[in-house]
Write a protein that holds these residues in place. Structure first.
Motif, mmCIF file in Angstrom:
data_model
loop_
_atom_site.group_PDB
_atom_site.id
_atom_site.type_symbol
_atom_site.label_atom_id
_atom_site.label_comp_id
_atom_site.label_asym_id
_atom_site.label_seq_id
_atom_site.Cartn_x
_atom_site.Cartn_y
_atom_site.Cartn_z
ATOM 1 N N THR A 9 0.880 -1.164 0.000
ATOM 2 C CA THR A 9 0.000 0.000 0.000
ATOM 3 C C THR A 9 0.917 1.213 0.000
ATOM 4 O O THR A 9 1.731 1.373 0.916
ATOM 5 C CB THR A 9 -0.905 0.013 1.246
ATOM 6 N N VAL A 10 0.838 2.035 -1.050
ATOM 7 C CA VAL A 10 1.758 3.159 -1.219
ATOM 8 C C VAL A 10 1.203 4.393 -0.516
ATOM 9 O O VAL A 10 0.091 4.852 -0.827
ATOM 10 C CB VAL A 10 1.995 3.463 -2.717
ATOM 11 N N ASN A 49 -9.919 2.589 -5.190
ATOM 12 C CA ASN A 49 -10.640 3.335 -4.169
ATOM 13 C C ASN A 49 -9.832 4.535 -3.659
ATOM 14 O O ASN A 49 -9.795 4.820 -2.467
ATOM 15 C CB ASN A 49 -11.051 2.415 -3.016
ATOM 16 N N GLY A 50 -9.147 5.202 -4.574
ATOM 17 C CA GLY A 50 -8.415 6.415 -4.235
ATOM 18 C C GLY A 50 -7.040 6.217 -3.637
ATOM 19 O O GLY A 50 -6.404 7.182 -3.231
ATOM 20 N N GLU A 51 -6.555 4.958 -3.563
ATOM 21 C CA GLU A 51 -5.230 4.685 -3.016
ATOM 22 C C GLU A 51 -4.415 3.849 -3.996
ATOM 23 O O GLU A 51 -4.961 2.967 -4.662
ATOM 24 C CB GLU A 51 -5.328 3.905 -1.699
#
Length: 131
Positions: A9-10, A49-51
């Motif tokens: 997850t960045v 979802n925006g990530e």
């Protein structure tokens, strides 16, 4: 053989309040870095979802191609709020050829651990060779 499966997850920071413009710059840089790796295996960076997330997996004859551990180290530097895991089995690593290993990325640091749920590789994952 070198088999690996992982995700990241960045995030720019661990505060989970990243500046969207700065995060997009980081993702663009990571996209260029990933393109240079030229991996024939699963190596995907996408927004969900925006990530931004990175997913990777593969199996090669040797650990060096592609250098997925280096990718985790690179993400730790350019996006120190990122976190993720890389599970791998390297049957050529001395004293660890019978273990599943895990790289853990969190708060800008990558550490290596023994995966207790899948180790020892033989007999947990595969039967002992009897021939």
């Amino acid at each position: 053989m070198f088999e690996y499966h992982g995700w990241i997850t960045v995030r720019e920071t661990a505060a989970n309040d990243d500046d969207e413009a700065r995060l997009r710059q980081i993702v663009d840089e990571l996209r260029r870095h990933i393109a240079q790796m030229d991996s024939p295996y699963l190596l995907d960076l996408r927004w969900m979802n925006g990530e931004p997330f990175i997913h990777l997996g593969g199996s090669s004859n040797h650990r060096s191609s592609p250098d997925v551990a280096e990718l985790f180290e690179h993400v730790a530097v350019v996006a120190p709020g990122s976190y993720g895991l890389l599970h791998f089995h390297d049957d050529e690593e001395p004293d660890r050829e019978n273990e599943i290993q895990v790289l853990r990325l969190v708060r800008g640091t990558v550490t290596q651990h023994r995966e207790a749920l899948l180790s020892p590789y033989i007999p947990t994952v595969e039967d002992p060779f009897t021939g």
